[in-house]
Write an enzyme that holds these catalytic residues in place. Sequence first.
Site, short mmCIF file in Angstrom:
data_model
loop_
_atom_site.label_atom_id
_atom_site.label_comp_id
_atom_site.label_asym_id
_atom_site.label_seq_id
_atom_site.Cartn_x
_atom_site.Cartn_y
_atom_site.Cartn_z
N ASP A 180 1.06 -1.13 0.19
CA ASP A 180 -0.20 -0.03 0.13
C ASP A 180 0.91 1.32 -0.31
O ASP A 180 1.49 1.42 1.05
CB ASP A 180 -0.86 -0.03 1.24
CG ASP A 180 -1.92 1.15 1.11
OD1 ASP A 180 -1.42 2.22 0.71
OD2 ASP A 180 -3.10 1.01 1.71
N HIS A 181 1.11 1.80 -1.27
CA HIS A 181 2.13 2.78 -1.23
C HIS A 181 1.99 4.10 -0.38
O HIS A 181 3.00 4.71 -0.05
CB HIS A 181 2.64 3.11 -2.71
CG HIS A 181 1.63 4.10 -3.21
ND1 HIS A 181 0.06 3.78 -3.62
CD2 HIS A 181 1.55 5.71 -3.43
CE1 HIS A 181 -0.31 4.92 -4.14
NE2 HIS A 181 0.40 5.86 -4.02
N HIS A 216 -5.62 3.04 0.92
CA HIS A 216 -4.95 4.17 1.54
C HIS A 216 -5.66 4.92 2.63
O HIS A 216 -4.93 5.40 3.50
CB HIS A 216 -4.63 4.94 0.51
CG HIS A 216 -4.09 4.39 -0.91
ND1 HIS A 216 -3.05 3.46 -0.90
CD2 HIS A 216 -4.51 4.71 -2.38
CE1 HIS A 216 -2.88 3.05 -2.13
NE2 HIS A 216 -3.59 3.94 -2.99
C1 BG6 Z 1 -3.18 4.42 -6.45
C2 BG6 Z 1 -4.74 4.90 -7.17
O1 BG6 Z 1 -3.23 3.64 -5.70
O2 BG6 Z 1 -3.06 5.80 -5.98
C3 BG6 Z 1 -4.82 6.00 -8.24
O3 BG6 Z 1 -5.21 3.71 -8.11
C4 BG6 Z 1 -4.35 7.08 -7.68
O4 BG6 Z 1 -6.06 6.12 -8.60
C5 BG6 Z 1 -3.29 6.82 -6.72
O5 BG6 Z 1 -4.22 8.07 -8.39
C6 BG6 Z 1 -2.89 8.24 -5.92
O6 BG6 Z 1 -1.49 7.98 -5.31
P1 BG6 Z 1 -0.57 9.32 -4.99
O7 BG6 Z 1 0.51 8.54 -4.53
O8 BG6 Z 1 -0.39 10.04 -6.29
O9 BG6 Z 1 -1.27 10.10 -4.18
#
Ligand code: BG6
Length: 484
Positions: free
Chosen positions: A174-175, A237
């Site tokens: 989960d980045h 997230h």
């Molecule tokens: C991803 C989603 O997990 O996270 C995308 O699938 C989203 O739809 C993205 O745009 C957002 O990541 P960040 O790091 O740009 O906030």
Amino acid sequence: MTDTTAFIIFGASGDLTTRKLVPALFSLHRKGRLPSGFRLIGMARSPIDPAAFRASLRAAAAPADAAAWTSFEARLDYLRGDPTDPQSLARLEAKLSGAETGDGAAHRLYYLATPPHVYADVVQRLGAAGMVDRRRGWRRVIIEKPFGSDLASAQELNRLLHRVLDEEQIYRIDHYLGKETVQNVLVFRFANSIFEPLWNRNYIDHVQITVAETVGVEHRGPFYDRVGVVRDMFQNHLLQVLAMAAMEPPASFDAEALRNERIKVLRAVRPFEPGDIAGRTLRAQYDGYRQEAGVAPDSTTPTYAALRLSIDNWRWQGVPFFLRSGKRLAAKATSIVIQFKSVPHVMFPLPPGQGIQPNSLAICIQPDEGMHLQFQVKEPGTPAGMRPVDMDFHYANDFGPGAIPEAYERLLLDAFMGDPSLYTRNDSIELAWALVDPILRAWEQPSAPPLLHYAPGTWGPAESGAWLAADGRAWSSDCVRHEP
Ligand code: BG6
């Protein structure tokens, strides 16, 4: 004896490899943090040779430090194949073991960047080919999101993975947990003595978590139209960020201690019942979404949602958590805003009807990373006039521009080192699905609250302000960067 570590990307021709994985690995290479004997093997069905693979990665990375790239590039390889095909895996095994001839340990980290419906199949076949056997070194598997599409499919995927792998070998990514500013929530809360005593129902009125994006669905129309904003952003997230903000202090920085505390938060979130979906949720779609490539012309997929969560424990009883996220909004801004309670008694002679704006603390996760503590000060030259001012911390000021590494850099490093703290455990992922499943189901019913609409470039449906105002609260725009 020198150990080696192979990093194998399945689905290597996708843009995750070029946009996230390779830049993160290159940055680790430049910092001298890649494990000894590191090499990368990309596998995909594209009929290209290793030289073309390297050339495409170089073109995408456009490295400023050409010498560093040249030494990094020497570690990159490519094998055309399909990880669900035993013959492709046999060729991969031959390539891997052909280089694992030293007397040190030979570790392997497999990264599943394939379409999600083959995750279980790939892992079963790795197992059948003996490729997750741990006698020569550790074997770990990173699994990209989405992990399932509801509780039942996530449980089934966990069950299939566990047939082949121990839980400690599985790294569900989960980045958001890899974001520096999300990890900082723990340092901020538990390495300072002045905030944590206030971090509870006695001082906090409510908490807002916002993930606002300006981008639309881009080239992912067909995928997005099946999942929508709750599966794409909330199940993973937003709920993980909520857990970081609301968890109890763990006794140690140990991975399981941290993960246990995050999970306790998810367990304490009050479940959504069919009868309260209308009051506790809001969903909307941006105008023009149905015309996006790959989106059904009559799609009812929400691109925006707001949820009101309650956490049933001693710390948070009576403190609502408002979560919202959407695409094509007015600004890119991700934040946690802690809204404190009003002062108990106003002794100042304020004009009738005027109150004192309560304190707030905004944790700005991106893009202008930092923190703002807002409090009242006396307006000079007036007897008792007052105005809210900000005490600001910006990462860029204190650590310099570019000091914040990409989330994937930290996450990959942790996987090499065997630290799963920032990865999602099986029970956590299932709890998160159990929380959002009733919402998704209720929204499919004819009696569901209507799908609202909003114009791109706004803050979502007009009704969202009224929805929060009905609760006596207003959305904060604290972390929104105001361009000069
Ligand atoms: C991803 C989603 O997990 O996270 C995308 O699938 C989203 O739809 C993205 O745009 C957002 O990541 P960040 O790091 O740009 O906030």
